[in-house]
Write an enzyme that holds these catalytic residues in place. Structure first.
Site, PDB file in Angstrom:
ATOM      1  N   TYR A  43     -13.364   7.018   6.465  1.00  0.00           N
ATOM      2  CA  TYR A  43     -14.807   7.476   6.976  1.00  0.00           C
ATOM      3  C   TYR A  43     -14.591   7.320   8.516  1.00  0.00           C
ATOM      4  O   TYR A  43     -15.788   7.324   9.179  1.00  0.00           O
ATOM      5  CB  TYR A  43     -15.650   6.262   6.592  1.00  0.00           C
ATOM      6  CG  TYR A  43     -15.906   6.151   5.267  1.00  0.00           C
ATOM      7  CD1 TYR A  43     -16.802   6.926   4.622  1.00  0.00           C
ATOM      8  CD2 TYR A  43     -14.949   5.332   4.318  1.00  0.00           C
ATOM      9  CE1 TYR A  43     -17.103   7.024   3.263  1.00  0.00           C
ATOM     10  CE2 TYR A  43     -15.487   5.292   2.769  1.00  0.00           C
ATOM     11  CZ  TYR A  43     -16.336   6.003   2.284  1.00  0.00           C
ATOM     12  OH  TYR A  43     -16.613   5.651   0.993  1.00  0.00           O
ATOM     13  N   ASP A  44     -13.521   7.317   9.242  1.00  0.00           N
ATOM     14  CA  ASP A  44     -13.390   7.207  10.713  1.00  0.00           C
ATOM     15  C   ASP A  44     -14.242   8.153  11.439  1.00  0.00           C
ATOM     16  O   ASP A  44     -14.636   7.815  12.353  1.00  0.00           O
ATOM     17  CB  ASP A  44     -11.679   7.381  10.897  1.00  0.00           C
ATOM     18  CG  ASP A  44     -11.226   5.930  10.878  1.00  0.00           C
ATOM     19  OD1 ASP A  44     -11.922   4.945  10.806  1.00  0.00           O
ATOM     20  OD2 ASP A  44      -9.840   5.936  10.951  1.00  0.00           O
ATOM     21  N   ASN A  51      -0.827   3.818   1.037  1.00  0.00           N
ATOM     22  CA  ASN A  51      -1.585   4.756   2.120  1.00  0.00           C
ATOM     23  C   ASN A  51      -0.790   4.596   3.361  1.00  0.00           C
ATOM     24  O   ASN A  51      -0.774   3.867   4.162  1.00  0.00           O
ATOM     25  CB  ASN A  51      -2.832   4.086   2.161  1.00  0.00           C
ATOM     26  CG  ASN A  51      -3.950   4.750   3.283  1.00  0.00           C
ATOM     27  OD1 ASN A  51      -3.372   5.177   4.144  1.00  0.00           O
ATOM     28  ND2 ASN A  51      -5.190   4.711   2.845  1.00  0.00           N
ATOM     29  N   LYS A  53      -7.169   2.055  18.095  1.00  0.00           N
ATOM     30  CA  LYS A  53      -7.976   1.668  16.925  1.00  0.00           C
ATOM     31  C   LYS A  53      -7.644   0.212  16.588  1.00  0.00           C
ATOM     32  O   LYS A  53      -8.523  -0.514  16.257  1.00  0.00           O
ATOM     33  CB  LYS A  53      -7.753   2.563  15.740  1.00  0.00           C
ATOM     34  CG  LYS A  53      -8.555   2.392  14.506  1.00  0.00           C
ATOM     35  CD  LYS A  53      -8.198   3.088  13.326  1.00  0.00           C
ATOM     36  CE  LYS A  53      -8.842   2.716  12.163  1.00  0.00           C
ATOM     37  NZ  LYS A  53      -8.511   3.634  11.005  1.00  0.00           N
ATOM     38  N   THR A  75       0.921  -1.147  -0.025  1.00  0.00           N
ATOM     39  CA  THR A  75      -0.109   0.196   0.030  1.00  0.00           C
ATOM     40  C   THR A  75       0.748   0.952  -0.117  1.00  0.00           C
ATOM     41  O   THR A  75       2.059   1.167   0.441  1.00  0.00           O
ATOM     42  CB  THR A  75      -1.012  -0.129   1.227  1.00  0.00           C
ATOM     43  OG1 THR A  75      -1.887   1.295   1.181  1.00  0.00           O
ATOM     44  CG2 THR A  75      -0.270   0.056   2.260  1.00  0.00           C
ATOM     45  N   HIS A  98     -11.574  -3.596  12.392  1.00  0.00           N
ATOM     46  CA  HIS A  98     -11.612  -4.182  11.023  1.00  0.00           C
ATOM     47  C   HIS A  98     -10.330  -4.568  10.878  1.00  0.00           C
ATOM     48  O   HIS A  98      -9.735  -5.903  10.997  1.00  0.00           O
ATOM     49  CB  HIS A  98     -12.440  -3.748  10.207  1.00  0.00           C
ATOM     50  CG  HIS A  98     -11.661  -2.375   9.592  1.00  0.00           C
ATOM     51  ND1 HIS A  98     -11.956  -1.274  10.637  1.00  0.00           N
ATOM     52  CD2 HIS A  98     -11.300  -1.830   8.797  1.00  0.00           C
ATOM     53  CE1 HIS A  98     -11.346  -0.208  10.276  1.00  0.00           C
ATOM     54  NE2 HIS A  98     -11.055  -0.530   8.813  1.00  0.00           N
ATOM     55  N   ARG A  99      -9.254  -3.776  10.666  1.00  0.00           N
ATOM     56  CA  ARG A  99      -7.958  -4.053  10.338  1.00  0.00           C
ATOM     57  C   ARG A  99      -7.167  -4.662  11.307  1.00  0.00           C
ATOM     58  O   ARG A  99      -6.425  -5.724  11.191  1.00  0.00           O
ATOM     59  CB  ARG A  99      -7.141  -2.765   9.867  1.00  0.00           C
ATOM     60  CG  ARG A  99      -5.797  -2.767   9.128  1.00  0.00           C
ATOM     61  CD  ARG A  99      -5.438  -1.709   8.433  1.00  0.00           C
ATOM     62  NE  ARG A  99      -6.269  -1.297   7.299  1.00  0.00           N
ATOM     63  CZ  ARG A  99      -7.173  -0.134   7.487  1.00  0.00           C
ATOM     64  NH1 ARG A  99      -7.161   0.334   8.571  1.00  0.00           N
ATOM     65  NH2 ARG A  99      -7.861  -0.158   6.246  1.00  0.00           N
ATOM     66  N   LYS A 123      -2.630   3.364   6.568  1.00  0.00           N
ATOM     67  CA  LYS A 123      -2.769   1.750   6.407  1.00  0.00           C
ATOM     68  C   LYS A 123      -1.354   1.368   7.053  1.00  0.00           C
ATOM     69  O   LYS A 123      -1.166   0.474   7.717  1.00  0.00           O
ATOM     70  CB  LYS A 123      -2.912   1.305   5.113  1.00  0.00           C
ATOM     71  CG  LYS A 123      -4.636   1.375   4.784  1.00  0.00           C
ATOM     72  CD  LYS A 123      -4.808   0.598   3.437  1.00  0.00           C
ATOM     73  CE  LYS A 123      -6.303   0.528   3.183  1.00  0.00           C
ATOM     74  NZ  LYS A 123      -6.691  -0.258   1.769  1.00  0.00           N
ATOM     75  N   ASP A 141      -7.645  -5.056   1.985  1.00  0.00           N
ATOM     76  CA  ASP A 141      -8.707  -4.190   1.224  1.00  0.00           C
ATOM     77  C   ASP A 141      -9.909  -4.407   2.159  1.00  0.00           C
ATOM     78  O   ASP A 141     -10.323  -5.215   2.800  1.00  0.00           O
ATOM     79  CB  ASP A 141      -9.163  -5.086   0.129  1.00  0.00           C
ATOM     80  CG  ASP A 141      -9.788  -4.125  -0.722  1.00  0.00           C
ATOM     81  OD1 ASP A 141      -9.274  -3.060  -1.197  1.00  0.00           O
ATOM     82  OD2 ASP A 141     -10.848  -4.387  -1.605  1.00  0.00           O
TER      83      ASP A 141
HETATM   84  P1  IMP Z   1      -9.415   0.291   0.227  1.00  0.00           P
HETATM   85  O1  IMP Z   1      -9.678  -0.033  -1.117  1.00  0.00           O
HETATM   86  O2  IMP Z   1      -8.885  -1.077   1.286  1.00  0.00           O
HETATM   87  O3  IMP Z   1      -8.022   0.947   0.290  1.00  0.00           O
HETATM   88  O4  IMP Z   1     -10.170   1.096   1.105  1.00  0.00           O
HETATM   89  C1  IMP Z   1     -11.282   1.655   0.453  1.00  0.00           C
HETATM   90  C2  IMP Z   1     -11.767   2.896   1.301  1.00  0.00           C
HETATM   91  O5  IMP Z   1     -12.305   2.701   2.481  1.00  0.00           O
HETATM   92  C3  IMP Z   1     -10.347   3.868   1.831  1.00  0.00           C
HETATM   93  O6  IMP Z   1     -10.320   4.850   0.475  1.00  0.00           O
HETATM   94  C4  IMP Z   1     -11.198   4.759   2.797  1.00  0.00           C
HETATM   95  O7  IMP Z   1     -11.860   5.607   2.332  1.00  0.00           O
HETATM   96  C5  IMP Z   1     -11.956   3.526   3.413  1.00  0.00           C
HETATM   97  N1  IMP Z   1     -11.253   2.910   4.414  1.00  0.00           N
HETATM   98  C6  IMP Z   1     -10.455   1.964   4.538  1.00  0.00           C
HETATM   99  N2  IMP Z   1      -9.807   1.854   5.683  1.00  0.00           N
HETATM  100  C7  IMP Z   1     -10.547   2.422   6.560  1.00  0.00           C
HETATM  101  C8  IMP Z   1     -10.387   2.676   7.963  1.00  0.00           C
HETATM  102  O8  IMP Z   1      -9.728   2.072   8.679  1.00  0.00           O
HETATM  103  N3  IMP Z   1     -11.184   3.654   8.517  1.00  0.00           N
HETATM  104  C9  IMP Z   1     -12.036   4.528   7.610  1.00  0.00           C
HETATM  105  N4  IMP Z   1     -12.027   4.525   6.397  1.00  0.00           N
HETATM  106  C10 IMP Z   1     -11.361   3.423   5.759  1.00  0.00           C
END
Ligand code: IMP
Length: 200
Positions: A153-154, A9, A174, A7, A179-180, A12, A69
């Protein structure tokens, strides 16, 4: 030994690296491989997309790779945005636009019908093996953002058991309930069982 987090990000990276802090592996990320750009998420499920990212990075670097993901499933919207959470408000949409869309879509939905969950799949791919794990956290979508920490969206995701949004938690807090964080813990159990018993 090295593992690459698949990633770019930063949030993340921080959460994943923290959850793997006791690994003897050196934890790299895609920032260490700037030639690898964004990896197209062409799957239709979170598992497929996490596998696509981990396989791609493993192939391009020759190193074990971990990808996540994540999707936000809002019950009042039939589970949307789900696997399409990243670009929900459009191809160039950022967190702000996605959060605005969420507030708009739920504008008429009363407090007791705003349940949602984050679901996360973690995939690990090396030359010999593929592993994956998943987890979720249940919450309520607020009518306005609260908190400055976290990402995505936190600030709108309220966790009733803690009486806080995910954006009011430190990365450690967190990771304990998210979830993560929980998906990484589930992944660790598999990793220890299949590959590295010394991490027990
Ligand atoms: P991705 O496809 O896994 O990168 O995540 C999809 C989208 O979900 C990201 O662009 C974020 O907007 C949102 N997202 C992913 N993980 C989190 C989190 O831990 N908290 C809040 N939003 C998240």
């Amino acid at each position: 030994m090295q593992i690459v987090l698949a990633t770019h990000n930063k949030h993340k990276q921080q959460e994943l690296a923290l959850a793997l802090a006791d690994f003897k592996h050196q934890i790299l990320s895609l920032d260490d491989f700037p030639q690898i750009g964004e990896i197209a998420e062409t799957g239709t499920t979170l598992l497929e997309n996490s596998l696509i990212k981990a396989r791609t990075v493993n192939q391009l670097t020759g190193l074990p790779a971990i990808a996540d993901d994540t999707g936000l499933e809002v019950d009042a919207l039939g589970g949307v945005p789900g696997v399409y959470s990243a670009r929900w408000a459009g191809d160039n949409a950022g967190y702000r636009e996605n959060n605005l869309k969420l507030l708009t879509e739920l504008a008429e939905i009363p407090a007791d019908q705003r349940s949602a969950r984050f679901r996360c799949f973690i995939s690990y791919v090396d030359q010999n093996l593929e592993l994956w794990a998943n987890a979720k956290v249940e919450g309520i979508i607020l009518k306005e953002p609260v908190g400055q920490a976290g990402f995505g969206y936190d600030p709108l995701f309220f966790v009733p058991g803690l009486n806080k949004t995910l954006a009011q938690l430190s990365a450690e807090e967190k990771n304990r309930i998210s979830h993560r964080g929980l998906a990484i813990q589930n992944f660790r159990k598999l990793f220890i069982e299949k590959i590295q018993p010394e991490y027990k």
